[in-house]
Design a protein around this motif. Structure first.
Motif, PDB file in Angstrom:
ATOM      1  N   ARG A 323       0.821  -1.219   0.000  1.00  0.00           N
ATOM      2  CA  ARG A 323       0.000   0.000   0.000  1.00  0.00           C
ATOM      3  C   ARG A 323       0.850   1.262   0.000  1.00  0.00           C
ATOM      4  O   ARG A 323       0.472   2.268  -0.604  1.00  0.00           O
ATOM      5  CB  ARG A 323      -0.932   0.017   1.212  1.00  0.00           C
ATOM      6  CG  ARG A 323      -2.026  -1.027   1.188  1.00  0.00           C
ATOM      7  CD  ARG A 323      -2.830  -0.952   2.480  1.00  0.00           C
ATOM      8  NE  ARG A 323      -3.671   0.229   2.531  1.00  0.00           N
ATOM      9  CZ  ARG A 323      -4.051   0.830   3.672  1.00  0.00           C
ATOM     10  NH1 ARG A 323      -3.618   0.363   4.834  1.00  0.00           N
ATOM     11  NH2 ARG A 323      -4.828   1.890   3.638  1.00  0.00           N
ATOM     12  N   SER A 349      -4.315   5.665 -15.923  1.00  0.00           N
ATOM     13  CA  SER A 349      -5.507   6.475 -15.668  1.00  0.00           C
ATOM     14  C   SER A 349      -5.288   7.949 -15.981  1.00  0.00           C
ATOM     15  O   SER A 349      -6.193   8.763 -15.785  1.00  0.00           O
ATOM     16  CB  SER A 349      -5.943   6.336 -14.203  1.00  0.00           C
ATOM     17  OG  SER A 349      -4.894   6.710 -13.334  1.00  0.00           O
ATOM     18  N   GLU A 375      -6.214   6.084  -2.280  1.00  0.00           N
ATOM     19  CA  GLU A 375      -7.252   5.049  -2.347  1.00  0.00           C
ATOM     20  C   GLU A 375      -8.630   5.649  -2.582  1.00  0.00           C
ATOM     21  O   GLU A 375      -9.444   5.087  -3.332  1.00  0.00           O
ATOM     22  CB  GLU A 375      -7.206   4.203  -1.076  1.00  0.00           C
ATOM     23  CG  GLU A 375      -5.933   3.371  -0.990  1.00  0.00           C
ATOM     24  CD  GLU A 375      -5.815   2.519   0.260  1.00  0.00           C
ATOM     25  OE1 GLU A 375      -4.923   1.647   0.301  1.00  0.00           O
ATOM     26  OE2 GLU A 375      -6.608   2.723   1.212  1.00  0.00           O
ATOM     27  N   CYS A 376      -8.896   6.799  -1.999  1.00  0.00           N
ATOM     28  CA  CYS A 376     -10.181   7.479  -2.263  1.00  0.00           C
ATOM     29  C   CYS A 376     -10.245   7.938  -3.712  1.00  0.00           C
ATOM     30  O   CYS A 376     -11.263   7.720  -4.393  1.00  0.00           O
ATOM     31  CB  CYS A 376     -10.339   8.670  -1.328  1.00  0.00           C
ATOM     32  SG  CYS A 376     -11.862   9.602  -1.591  1.00  0.00           S
ATOM     33  N   TYR A 378      -8.843   6.741  -6.339  1.00  0.00           N
ATOM     34  CA  TYR A 378      -9.006   5.641  -7.288  1.00  0.00           C
ATOM     35  C   TYR A 378     -10.346   4.936  -7.152  1.00  0.00           C
ATOM     36  O   TYR A 378     -10.778   4.241  -8.079  1.00  0.00           O
ATOM     37  CB  TYR A 378      -7.839   4.672  -7.189  1.00  0.00           C
ATOM     38  CG  TYR A 378      -6.666   5.152  -8.021  1.00  0.00           C
ATOM     39  CD1 TYR A 378      -6.453   4.641  -9.290  1.00  0.00           C
ATOM     40  CD2 TYR A 378      -5.839   6.178  -7.576  1.00  0.00           C
ATOM     41  CE1 TYR A 378      -5.423   5.108 -10.085  1.00  0.00           C
ATOM     42  CE2 TYR A 378      -4.805   6.645  -8.358  1.00  0.00           C
ATOM     43  CZ  TYR A 378      -4.597   6.124  -9.612  1.00  0.00           C
ATOM     44  OH  TYR A 378      -3.593   6.604 -10.405  1.00  0.00           O
ATOM     45  N   ARG A 379     -11.028   5.164  -6.051  1.00  0.00           N
ATOM     46  CA  ARG A 379     -12.422   4.678  -5.976  1.00  0.00           C
ATOM     47  C   ARG A 379     -13.354   5.548  -6.805  1.00  0.00           C
ATOM     48  O   ARG A 379     -14.444   5.117  -7.201  1.00  0.00           O
ATOM     49  CB  ARG A 379     -12.894   4.656  -4.523  1.00  0.00           C
ATOM     50  CG  ARG A 379     -12.302   3.555  -3.663  1.00  0.00           C
ATOM     51  CD  ARG A 379     -13.048   3.381  -2.369  1.00  0.00           C
ATOM     52  NE  ARG A 379     -12.988   4.549  -1.503  1.00  0.00           N
ATOM     53  CZ  ARG A 379     -12.063   4.766  -0.564  1.00  0.00           C
ATOM     54  NH1 ARG A 379     -11.100   3.866  -0.387  1.00  0.00           N
ATOM     55  NH2 ARG A 379     -12.067   5.857   0.177  1.00  0.00           N
ATOM     56  N   LEU A 380     -12.936   6.765  -7.075  1.00  0.00           N
ATOM     57  CA  LEU A 380     -13.807   7.731  -7.740  1.00  0.00           C
ATOM     58  C   LEU A 380     -13.595   7.831  -9.253  1.00  0.00           C
ATOM     59  O   LEU A 380     -14.444   8.350  -9.959  1.00  0.00           O
ATOM     60  CB  LEU A 380     -13.580   9.139  -7.134  1.00  0.00           C
ATOM     61  CG  LEU A 380     -13.829   9.254  -5.623  1.00  0.00           C
ATOM     62  CD1 LEU A 380     -13.442  10.651  -5.137  1.00  0.00           C
ATOM     63  CD2 LEU A 380     -15.292   8.973  -5.290  1.00  0.00           C
TER      64      LEU A 380
END
Length: 381
Positions: A323, A349, A375-376, A378-380
């Motif tokens: 991570r 991306s 991480e937030c 890449y969730r979006l």
């Protein structure tokens, strides 16, 4: 805590994660920026620049990003490759004859960039003032003996990387490093900062200091243990010779010096802008073929100085599964800095990412503050 800035529609969740860094993770002054396909999707900042809390942190505030500086320095070297002025497989001594002393005559630019040169630290104790004297530091590096046979092992050079690579760039290009930086990066991209803290577009500078409450560690502190176990060994020497390398980072001498492996002062917007260009389908900063080579694995090993497995391209750390080293996707590349700052690009991306903080954690690579934002994000997308 008031959070300033902008999130594009669909990216509003980043506000909450950024605010969490202040509420739960000890941030006092910090900024975050993400660019996708050339468009800013988030630029957030909050807190104060100074320890007294009297100067508000701004989007253009410069923070000492420590080793995140190395990625910018590597980019300048790669631009010289693209210009035909530098061949990474020629000996450094071809461009800089003095560097060939003390068994370094066959070291190549590629070995410098991927930390396989063995030039990880000065061999003998050097005066504290050396790091503030660019010509003297170059002369000392040129005379320094490698710690092992060049090319045989991977060993990260925390500080000498800046003088070895910076000296090579100057010799190959015939242009002073700061002039080259302004000409090739700062002016075309309108960057806020650069190496050192003065003479740049922004005059807003954050004071750095330790987090009041350490964050949970994501991996064992093997570097600290190695330093304690062998005060004269390569790990301890690489980080503490001279001792001024670990001190005075808010002082005028440090801020006015050229220490390109460690005293880059950039905004989060700077890092996101640079890596956003490199992550684009048609980068303006480098030809695709040069960038492709630079982001192809050149060395992967249990690094003798970092005490962890790390994969290097030409000057960039490559994304890994852990991570704290995952730069968005397997194609990601960038460079974290001591304390928690990070810049990376992800061509899968089209993301350029920058996070800077004035409160230094103890993690080896990214810590929970940057990881939460990554991480937030890449969730979006």
């Amino acid at each position: 805590m008031d959070i300033n800035g902008y999130c594009a529609p669909g990216f509003e969740a980043l506000f909450d994660v950024f605010a969490t860094n202040f509420r739960d993770h000890g941030d006092v002054g910090a900024a975050f920026c993400a660019v996708q396909h050339g468009e800013v999707v988030a630029s957030l900042w909050a807190g104060a620049e100074d320890r007294a809390g009297e100067r508000a942190f701004a989007e253009e505030t410069l923070v000492n990003v420590f080793s995140s500086s190395k990625g910018v320095l590597a980019l300048l070297a790669l631009q010289q490759v693209a210009a035909g002025s530098l061949d990474l497989d020629k000996p450094v001594a071809y461009y800089w004859p003095e560097f060939g002393a003390a068994g370094k005559q066959e070291i190549t630019g590629r070995q410098l960039l991927c930390h396989r040169a063995g030039t990880i630290a000065f061999r003998e104790r050097v005066p504290d003032s050396l790091i503030y004297d660019w010509p003297a530091a170059l002369d000392k590096v040129a005379a320094t003996e490698p710690w092992w046979q060049p090319g045989t092992e991977q060993g990260y050079a925390p500080f000498l990387y800046g003088w070895t690579l910076g000296g090579l760039i100057e010799k190959a290009s015939g242009v002073p490093l700061m002039t080259l930086y302004r000409r090739m990066l700062a002016e075309p991209l309108q960057l806020d900062g650069g190496f050192g803290a003065v003479g740049h577009r922004s005059r807003a500078i954050a004071d750095v200091g330790p987090l009041k409450k350490p964050l949970p560690e994501l991996r064992d502190n093997a570097i600290g243990r190695s330093i304690k176990e062998d005060r004269k060994g390569p790990v301890a020497t690489a980080f503490t010779n001279p001792v001024t390398l670990m001190m005075g980072t808010n002082g005028e001498e440090w801020r006015g010096a050229l220490i390109p492996a460690a005293n880059g002062h950039f905004s989060a917007r700077d890092l996101a802008t640079v890596y956003g260009d490199l992550a684009a389908e048609a980068p303006a900063l480098l030809p695709r073929e040069v960038l492709r080579e630079a982001t192809t694995e050149q060395s992967r090993a249990q690094d003798r100085i970092l005490q962890a497995e790390v994969a290097f391209g030409c000057g960039f750390i490559l994304s890994g599964a852990a991570r704290d080293l995952h730069f968005g996707s397997a194609a990601g590349f960038g460079h974290p800095g001591a304390g928690g700052s990070i810049g990376f690009g992800d061509p899968d991306s089209g993301i350029g990412f920058g996070y800077v903080t004035s409160r230094m954690g103890q993690s080896l690579f990214m810590d929970q503050r940057a990881i939460g934002l990554v991480e937030c994000l890449y969730r979006l997308i």
